[in-house]
Design a protein around this motif. Structure first.
Motif, PDB file in Angstrom:
ATOM      1  N   GLY A 195       0.795  -0.974  -0.180  1.00  0.00           N
ATOM      2  CA  GLY A 195      -0.298  -0.104   0.025  1.00  0.00           C
ATOM      3  C   GLY A 195       1.142   1.526  -0.248  1.00  0.00           C
ATOM      4  N   ALA A 196       2.087   0.669   0.679  1.00  0.00           N
ATOM      5  CA  ALA A 196       2.634   2.520   0.513  1.00  0.00           C
ATOM      6  C   ALA A 196       3.704   2.573  -0.369  1.00  0.00           C
ATOM      7  N   ASP A 211       4.136   5.196  -5.442  1.00  0.00           N
ATOM      8  CA  ASP A 211       3.839   5.386  -6.721  1.00  0.00           C
ATOM      9  C   ASP A 211       2.471   6.478  -8.060  1.00  0.00           C
ATOM     10  N   ALA A 212       1.521   7.001  -7.093  1.00  0.00           N
ATOM     11  CA  ALA A 212       0.729   7.538  -7.562  1.00  0.00           C
ATOM     12  C   ALA A 212       1.404   8.821  -7.332  1.00  0.00           C
ATOM     13  N   ALA A 213       2.229   9.020  -6.365  1.00  0.00           N
ATOM     14  CA  ALA A 213       2.565  10.708  -5.451  1.00  0.00           C
ATOM     15  C   ALA A 213       4.007  11.050  -6.640  1.00  0.00           C
ATOM     16  N   SER A 246       5.780   6.644 -10.469  1.00  0.00           N
ATOM     17  CA  SER A 246       6.331   5.694 -11.063  1.00  0.00           C
ATOM     18  C   SER A 246       5.458   4.399 -11.147  1.00  0.00           C
ATOM     19  N   GLU A 247       6.337   3.031 -10.847  1.00  0.00           N
ATOM     20  CA  GLU A 247       5.569   2.246 -11.048  1.00  0.00           C
ATOM     21  C   GLU A 247       6.488   1.105 -10.338  1.00  0.00           C
ATOM     22  N   GLY A 248       7.078   1.289  -9.323  1.00  0.00           N
ATOM     23  CA  GLY A 248       7.503   0.554  -8.868  1.00  0.00           C
ATOM     24  C   GLY A 248       6.723  -1.195  -8.300  1.00  0.00           C
ATOM     25  N   THR A 249       5.453  -0.913  -7.956  1.00  0.00           N
ATOM     26  CA  THR A 249       4.852  -2.091  -8.614  1.00  0.00           C
ATOM     27  C   THR A 249       4.328  -2.602  -9.343  1.00  0.00           C
ATOM     28  N   SER A 250       4.630  -2.803 -10.484  1.00  0.00           N
ATOM     29  CA  SER A 250       4.576  -2.949 -11.252  1.00  0.00           C
ATOM     30  C   SER A 250       4.270  -4.700 -12.056  1.00  0.00           C
ATOM     31  N   GLY A 251       5.673  -4.748 -11.466  1.00  0.00           N
ATOM     32  CA  GLY A 251       6.233  -6.169 -10.769  1.00  0.00           C
ATOM     33  C   GLY A 251       5.792  -6.867  -9.955  1.00  0.00           C
ATOM     34  N   LEU A 252       5.184  -6.624  -9.401  1.00  0.00           N
ATOM     35  CA  LEU A 252       4.782  -7.190  -8.441  1.00  0.00           C
ATOM     36  C   LEU A 252       3.356  -7.763  -8.764  1.00  0.00           C
TER      37      LEU A 252
END
Length: 110
Positions: A27-28, A33-35, A38-44
């Motif tokens: 969630g963090a 990513d929204a703020a 970025s796309e840090g969660t894309s691979g997850l």
């Protein structure tokens, strides 16, 4: 990209036997990513990705990443409002600032 959150998730999501703070960490990361755009969660969050593997158990099946992001969004909003409140108290506006924020929070209790 928030490296610590990514490292934490890539380390603990494969550990389906462990249930720590994976949801809040995701969630963090979604919040950031929204703020940051970025796309840090894309691979997850891909089909068959680490999040799906971790939630593919009866006890975790209903866990929604967006709900965790909403919790983190609300916590960050609350922290920001508290920071503004204490800043107004320190700047000499005294309790008039406190009254303003109390009224605001009562009208909009998100």
């Amino acid at each position: 990209m928030p490296v610590l959150l990514c490292n934490y998730l890539y380390h603990y999501l494969p550990r389906t036997d462990l249930d720590y703070d994976q949801g809040l960490a995701l969630g963090a990361l979604l919040h950031l990513d929204a703020a940051l755009g970025s796309e840090g969660t894309s691979g997850l969050l891909t089909e068959g990705g680490l999040w799906q593997q971790w939630t593919d158990t009866p006890l975790r099946r209903d866990r929604n990443p967006q709900e965790y992001q909403q919790v983190v969004d609300q916590l960050c909003s609350f922290a920001g409002e508290c920071a503004e409140l204490f800043s107004s108290l320190e700047s000499g506006r005294g309790f008039s600032g406190l009254d303003h924020w109390a009224r605001r929070l009562l009208r909009d209790p998100r």
